[in-house]
Design a protein around this motif. Structure first.
Motif, mmCIF file in Angstrom:
data_model
loop_
_atom_site.group_PDB
_atom_site.id
_atom_site.type_symbol
_atom_site.label_atom_id
_atom_site.label_comp_id
_atom_site.label_asym_id
_atom_site.label_seq_id
_atom_site.Cartn_x
_atom_site.Cartn_y
_atom_site.Cartn_z
ATOM 1 N N ARG A 28 0.837 -1.197 0.000
ATOM 2 C CA ARG A 28 0.000 0.000 0.000
ATOM 3 C C ARG A 28 0.877 1.255 0.000
ATOM 4 O O ARG A 28 1.920 1.297 0.645
ATOM 5 N N ASN A 29 0.433 2.282 -0.694
ATOM 6 C CA ASN A 29 1.166 3.546 -0.746
ATOM 7 C C ASN A 29 0.631 4.478 0.338
ATOM 8 O O ASN A 29 -0.469 5.027 0.222
ATOM 9 N N ASP A 30 1.408 4.676 1.397
ATOM 10 C CA ASP A 30 1.003 5.549 2.498
ATOM 11 C C ASP A 30 1.641 6.928 2.416
ATOM 12 O O ASP A 30 1.591 7.702 3.378
ATOM 13 N N SER A 31 2.249 7.248 1.288
ATOM 14 C CA SER A 31 2.907 8.543 1.119
ATOM 15 C C SER A 31 1.977 9.509 0.376
ATOM 16 O O SER A 31 0.864 9.161 -0.030
ATOM 17 N N ASP A 32 2.460 10.710 0.183
ATOM 18 C CA ASP A 32 1.725 11.718 -0.585
ATOM 19 C C ASP A 32 2.199 11.792 -2.033
ATOM 20 O O ASP A 32 1.884 12.749 -2.746
ATOM 21 N N VAL A 33 2.933 10.785 -2.474
ATOM 22 C CA VAL A 33 3.543 10.782 -3.802
ATOM 23 C C VAL A 33 3.000 9.624 -4.627
ATOM 24 O O VAL A 33 2.869 8.498 -4.131
ATOM 25 N N MET A 34 2.662 9.898 -5.879
ATOM 26 C CA MET A 34 2.265 8.827 -6.798
ATOM 27 C C MET A 34 3.447 7.892 -7.024
ATOM 28 O O MET A 34 4.568 8.347 -7.228
ATOM 29 N N ARG A 35 3.205 6.580 -6.953
ATOM 30 C CA ARG A 35 4.284 5.613 -7.149
ATOM 31 C C ARG A 35 4.099 4.886 -8.477
ATOM 32 O O ARG A 35 3.016 4.387 -8.776
ATOM 33 N N TYR A 36 5.196 4.790 -9.250
ATOM 34 C CA TYR A 36 5.174 4.105 -10.543
ATOM 35 C C TYR A 36 6.131 2.921 -10.531
ATOM 36 O O TYR A 36 7.198 2.967 -9.916
ATOM 37 N N MET A 37 5.727 1.885 -11.237
ATOM 38 C CA MET A 37 6.621 0.759 -11.507
ATOM 39 C C MET A 37 6.234 0.173 -12.859
ATOM 40 O O MET A 37 5.057 -0.032 -13.138
ATOM 41 N N PHE A 38 7.235 -0.085 -13.698
ATOM 42 C CA PHE A 38 6.996 -0.648 -15.026
ATOM 43 C C PHE A 38 7.566 -2.050 -15.057
ATOM 44 O O PHE A 38 8.739 -2.258 -14.753
ATOM 45 N N LYS A 39 6.725 -3.008 -15.425
ATOM 46 C CA LYS A 39 7.126 -4.415 -15.446
ATOM 47 C C LYS A 39 7.101 -4.952 -16.866
ATOM 48 O O LYS A 39 6.169 -4.691 -17.630
ATOM 49 N N ILE A 40 8.138 -5.714 -17.219
ATOM 50 C CA ILE A 40 8.174 -6.443 -18.493
ATOM 51 C C ILE A 40 8.560 -7.883 -18.176
ATOM 52 O O ILE A 40 9.571 -8.132 -17.513
ATOM 53 N N ARG A 41 7.762 -8.838 -18.654
ATOM 54 C CA ARG A 41 8.128 -10.246 -18.528
ATOM 55 C C ARG A 41 8.713 -10.718 -19.852
ATOM 56 O O ARG A 41 8.112 -10.536 -20.914
ATOM 57 N N LEU A 42 9.894 -11.330 -19.769
ATOM 58 C CA LEU A 42 10.633 -11.751 -20.959
ATOM 59 C C LEU A 42 10.796 -13.263 -20.983
ATOM 60 O O LEU A 42 11.137 -13.884 -19.963
#
Length: 271
Positions: free
Chosen positions: A183-197
């Motif tokens: 869970r994001n408990d901060s005041d900042v948007m969190r990004y993550m980019f996933k690629i399955r190879l």
């Protein structure tokens, strides 16, 4: 710098076999991280399953440049070989003060390959703090087969890793590792980019093998983790031996006689 200059060593490969993960901190340049926010916010169009990287991501596109960074490309070549295909990708976004923690799970629902694996690349374009709830993973869990959320009832395991990292960090995961977004408990948007190879070649001796017989290889393969039960930790060691044999083509490799002992099936009749 050529990709071949950044191949993993045998000790690093053994560490991946034991941990199920390889972490590369701040490997993506600052300017690419700044660019990533717009790219990921806009979204990256889905691609068909199993298409070549060049077909999935045109030359000059952000994902193609990410995969082409020398350290990233060298590590991927060591793990899945040249010309992997893209299974799928996804942009994970967690709103500030929003979302709930994912249950602990594995992504490979019916994947029971003992001698091959896909790699999941996870890219974090910003500093991830404890409050932002980075990806949680369980080191050494990837060879213990589960069916997606079979382990979802477990909230915490000893020795689990909750990602805190600098901007530009890339983590490469074995497809079977147990993990979950927090869970994001901060005041900042969190990004993550996933690629399955997916690999398109046999995953055998793809890395820099100059240190293949380094004692550090056996040390890494025998590493244990706090959540292992004393008895079944031996099963994890056996599974690693089998994977290392597949990766090296050396069917005689063993640690403390474990695989040799259980393979003993004499066919000579007693006189």
């Amino acid at each position: 710098m050529a990709t071949s200059d950044c191949l993993l060593t045998s000790v690093q490969m053994a560490r991946f076999v034991a941990h199920g993960a390889l972490r590369m901190d701040a490997v993506v340049p600052r300017e690419m991280n700044a660019e990533a926010f717009g790219v990921l916010a806009e979204g990256i169009p889905a691609v068909p399953y199993g298409v070549p990287v060049a077909e999935a991501y045109p030359e000059g596109s952000f994902p193609r440049r990410l995969l082409g960074l020398p350290e990233v490309a060298g590590a991927l070549r060591s793990l899945v070989g040249p010309d992997p295909t893209v299974d799928h990708h996804f942009v994970h976004v967690r709103e500030p003060r929003g979302g709930s923690a994912q249950p602990l799970h594995g992504d490979a629902i019916i994947d029971v390959r003992p001698d091959a694996f896909d790699v999941q690349l996870m890219y974090y374009p910003q500093d991830v703090t404890p409050e932002m709830g980075g990806t949680l993973s369980v080191p050494g869990s990837h060879l213990r087969r589960i069916n997606e959320t079979d382990i979802g009832r477990y909230q915490n395991l000893r020795g689990q890793s909750r990602l805190v990292c600098p901007a530009g960090t890339v983590v490469l995961l074995h497809h079977g590792i147990w993990h979950g977004g927090r869970r994001n408990d901060s005041d900042v948007m969190r990004y993550m980019f996933k690629i399955r190879l997916n690999p398109t070649v046999r995953q055998r001796l793809l890395w820099d093998t100059a240190d293949l017989h380094d004692p550090g290889v056996a040390e890494e393969l025998q590493r244990t983790f706090p959540w292992y039960e004393p008895a079944t930790a031996r099963l994890e060691t056996y599974n690693r031996i089998m994977l290392w044999r597949a990766l090296t083509g050396d069917d005689s490799f063993d640690l403390e006689y474990w695989a040799t002992r259980v393979a003993n099936r004499p066919d000579r009749s007693a006189v």
